[in-house]
Design a protein around this motif. Structure first.
Motif, short mmCIF file in Angstrom:
data_model
loop_
_atom_site.label_atom_id
_atom_site.label_comp_id
_atom_site.label_asym_id
_atom_site.label_seq_id
_atom_site.Cartn_x
_atom_site.Cartn_y
_atom_site.Cartn_z
N VAL A 50 0.86 -1.18 0.00
CA VAL A 50 0.00 0.00 0.00
C VAL A 50 0.89 1.23 0.00
CG1 VAL A 50 -1.93 -1.15 1.15
CG2 VAL A 50 -0.26 0.10 2.52
N ASN A 51 0.40 2.29 -0.62
CA ASN A 51 1.17 3.53 -0.65
C ASN A 51 0.46 4.69 0.05
OD1 ASN A 51 -0.62 3.32 -2.91
ND2 ASN A 51 0.36 5.08 -3.85
N TRP A 52 -0.77 4.46 0.53
CA TRP A 52 -1.47 5.52 1.27
C TRP A 52 -2.55 4.87 2.12
CZ3 TRP A 52 -5.73 8.41 2.57
CH2 TRP A 52 -5.49 9.74 2.94
N VAL A 53 -2.59 5.27 3.38
CA VAL A 53 -3.61 4.80 4.32
C VAL A 53 -4.03 6.00 5.15
CG1 VAL A 53 -4.12 3.31 6.29
CG2 VAL A 53 -2.55 2.51 4.53
N GLY A 54 -5.31 6.33 5.09
CA GLY A 54 -5.72 7.48 5.89
C GLY A 54 -7.21 7.69 5.91
N PHE A 55 -7.56 8.84 6.45
CA PHE A 55 -8.96 9.17 6.70
C PHE A 55 -9.32 10.51 6.11
CE2 PHE A 55 -7.47 6.34 9.99
CZ PHE A 55 -8.47 5.40 10.04
N TYR A 56 -10.56 10.60 5.67
CA TYR A 56 -11.17 11.87 5.30
C TYR A 56 -12.40 12.03 6.18
CZ TYR A 56 -8.33 12.67 1.15
OH TYR A 56 -7.28 12.93 0.30
N LEU A 57 -12.57 13.23 6.73
CA LEU A 57 -13.69 13.54 7.61
C LEU A 57 -14.77 14.25 6.81
CD1 LEU A 57 -11.55 14.86 10.59
CD2 LEU A 57 -12.42 12.54 10.22
N LEU A 58 -16.01 13.87 7.03
CA LEU A 58 -17.13 14.49 6.32
C LEU A 58 -17.50 15.78 7.03
CD1 LEU A 58 -19.13 14.31 4.00
CD2 LEU A 58 -20.65 13.02 5.52
N GLU A 61 -18.93 20.95 3.69
CA GLU A 61 -18.49 21.22 2.32
C GLU A 61 -17.95 19.98 1.60
OE1 GLU A 61 -15.06 22.18 5.12
OE2 GLU A 61 -17.22 22.50 5.11
N GLY A 62 -17.95 18.84 2.25
CA GLY A 62 -17.46 17.61 1.63
C GLY A 62 -16.43 16.93 2.52
N LEU A 63 -15.59 16.13 1.90
CA LEU A 63 -14.55 15.41 2.64
C LEU A 63 -13.31 16.28 2.82
CD1 LEU A 63 -14.88 11.98 0.83
CD2 LEU A 63 -15.44 12.44 3.22
N VAL A 64 -12.78 16.26 4.05
CA VAL A 64 -11.58 17.02 4.37
C VAL A 64 -10.53 16.04 4.91
CG1 VAL A 64 -10.62 18.89 5.77
CG2 VAL A 64 -12.95 19.07 4.89
N LEU A 65 -9.32 16.18 4.44
CA LEU A 65 -8.22 15.31 4.81
C LEU A 65 -8.04 15.23 6.31
CD1 LEU A 65 -5.77 13.61 3.78
CD2 LEU A 65 -4.45 15.75 3.82
N CYS A 74 -4.75 15.01 -1.51
CA CYS A 74 -5.79 16.00 -1.78
C CYS A 74 -6.41 16.41 -0.46
CB CYS A 74 -6.88 15.40 -2.68
SG CYS A 74 -6.26 14.79 -4.26
N VAL A 75 -6.58 17.69 -0.25
CA VAL A 75 -7.10 18.19 1.02
C VAL A 75 -8.62 18.09 1.07
CG1 VAL A 75 -7.30 20.20 2.53
CG2 VAL A 75 -5.12 19.68 1.40
N ARG A 76 -9.28 18.40 -0.04
CA ARG A 76 -10.75 18.39 -0.07
C ARG A 76 -11.25 17.58 -1.26
NH1 ARG A 76 -12.67 21.92 3.61
NH2 ARG A 76 -11.14 23.39 4.43
N ILE A 77 -12.27 16.78 -1.00
CA ILE A 77 -12.89 15.98 -2.05
C ILE A 77 -14.40 16.18 -1.95
CG2 ILE A 77 -13.30 13.66 -2.94
CD1 ILE A 77 -10.58 12.84 -1.74
N PRO A 78 -15.03 16.65 -3.03
CA PRO A 78 -16.48 16.84 -3.00
C PRO A 78 -17.22 15.49 -2.93
CG PRO A 78 -15.49 18.06 -4.83
CD PRO A 78 -14.43 17.16 -4.27
N VAL A 79 -18.34 15.48 -2.24
CA VAL A 79 -19.18 14.29 -2.21
C VAL A 79 -19.59 13.97 -3.64
CG1 VAL A 79 -21.41 13.35 -1.43
CG2 VAL A 79 -19.99 14.70 0.14
N ALA A 128 -17.01 9.85 8.33
CA ALA A 128 -15.66 9.83 7.78
C ALA A 128 -15.52 8.61 6.89
CB ALA A 128 -14.63 9.78 8.91
N ILE A 129 -14.37 8.52 6.23
CA ILE A 129 -14.06 7.33 5.43
C ILE A 129 -12.61 6.93 5.68
CG2 ILE A 129 -15.80 7.64 3.63
CD1 ILE A 129 -12.39 8.36 2.55
N LEU A 130 -12.38 5.62 5.60
CA LEU A 130 -11.03 5.08 5.58
C LEU A 130 -10.68 4.85 4.11
CD1 LEU A 130 -8.46 3.62 6.62
CD2 LEU A 130 -9.86 1.55 6.86
N ASP A 131 -9.55 5.36 3.69
CA ASP A 131 -9.11 5.26 2.30
C ASP A 131 -7.75 4.58 2.28
OD1 ASP A 131 -8.67 5.65 -0.43
OD2 ASP A 131 -8.10 7.76 -0.20
N ILE A 132 -7.64 3.51 1.50
CA ILE A 132 -6.37 2.79 1.37
C ILE A 132 -6.07 2.62 -0.12
CG2 ILE A 132 -5.04 0.75 1.99
CD1 ILE A 132 -7.13 0.20 4.19
#
Length: 161
Positions: A50-58, A61-65, A74-79, A128-132
């Motif tokens: 894996v090269n990235w493991v982390g969380f984005y909080l809802l 305005e959308g998902l925030v790192l 990416c700091v912000r990701i729109p829903v 939030a989401i877990l992103d791997i």
């Protein structure tokens, strides 16, 4: 306690050990950022390829790192955008074998080839989401998806917003 050598046995046994370690690691701590930081570090140490493991909080305005292990992201990701935003929009886990074939994929790290995104809920609401991400195609299996969803269930017990 958290050495890579501790994860021996079948895949199920390895993930059971991982979830138990997460529960012990987060037990008694209520700080959201601290718990997400330790969860991402534990997963990054446990998972191969894996090269990235982390969380984005809802947020409104959308998902925030949030806390992560890996290259800057990416700091912000729109829903509704990319794999992460689609997971939020659908309120379900996204298992993507080839992110370059995913409509609207957001390339935060050009090395990423496959991805799994798992919703994190509190009181039945997605928070939030877990992103791997992995540099390998089809890195994540449906079996691993189930075990990672169980990991998230343990994490949810320690989420305080």
């Amino acid at each position: 306690m958290f050495a890579k050598e501790a994860y021996k046995g079948t895949l199920e046994e390895q993930y059971t050990t991982l979830s138990k370690q997460l529960d012990a690691l987060l037990s008694g701590e209520e700080d959201l950022i601290a718990n997400l930081a330790n969860a991402s570090a534990l997963l990054a140490q446990f998972l191969d390829d894996v090269n990235w493991v982390g969380f984005y909080l809802l947020k409104k305005e959308g998902l925030v790192l949030g806390p992560f292990q890996g290259l800057p992201a990416c700091v912000r990701i729109p829903v509704g955008k990319g794999v992460c935003g689609t997971a939020v929009e659908r309120n379900e886990t996204m298992l993507v074998e080839d992110v370059h074939q995913f409509p609207g994929h957001i390339a935060c790290d050009a090395a990423s080839r496959s991805e799994i995104v798992i919703p994190i809920r509190q009181n039945n609401s997605l928070v939030a989401i877990l992103d791997i991400d992995s540099p390998l195609l089809a890195r994540f299996t449906e079996e691993e998806q189930r075990y990672l969803e169980e990991f998230v269930t343990v994490l949810e017990k320690h989420i305080v917003l």
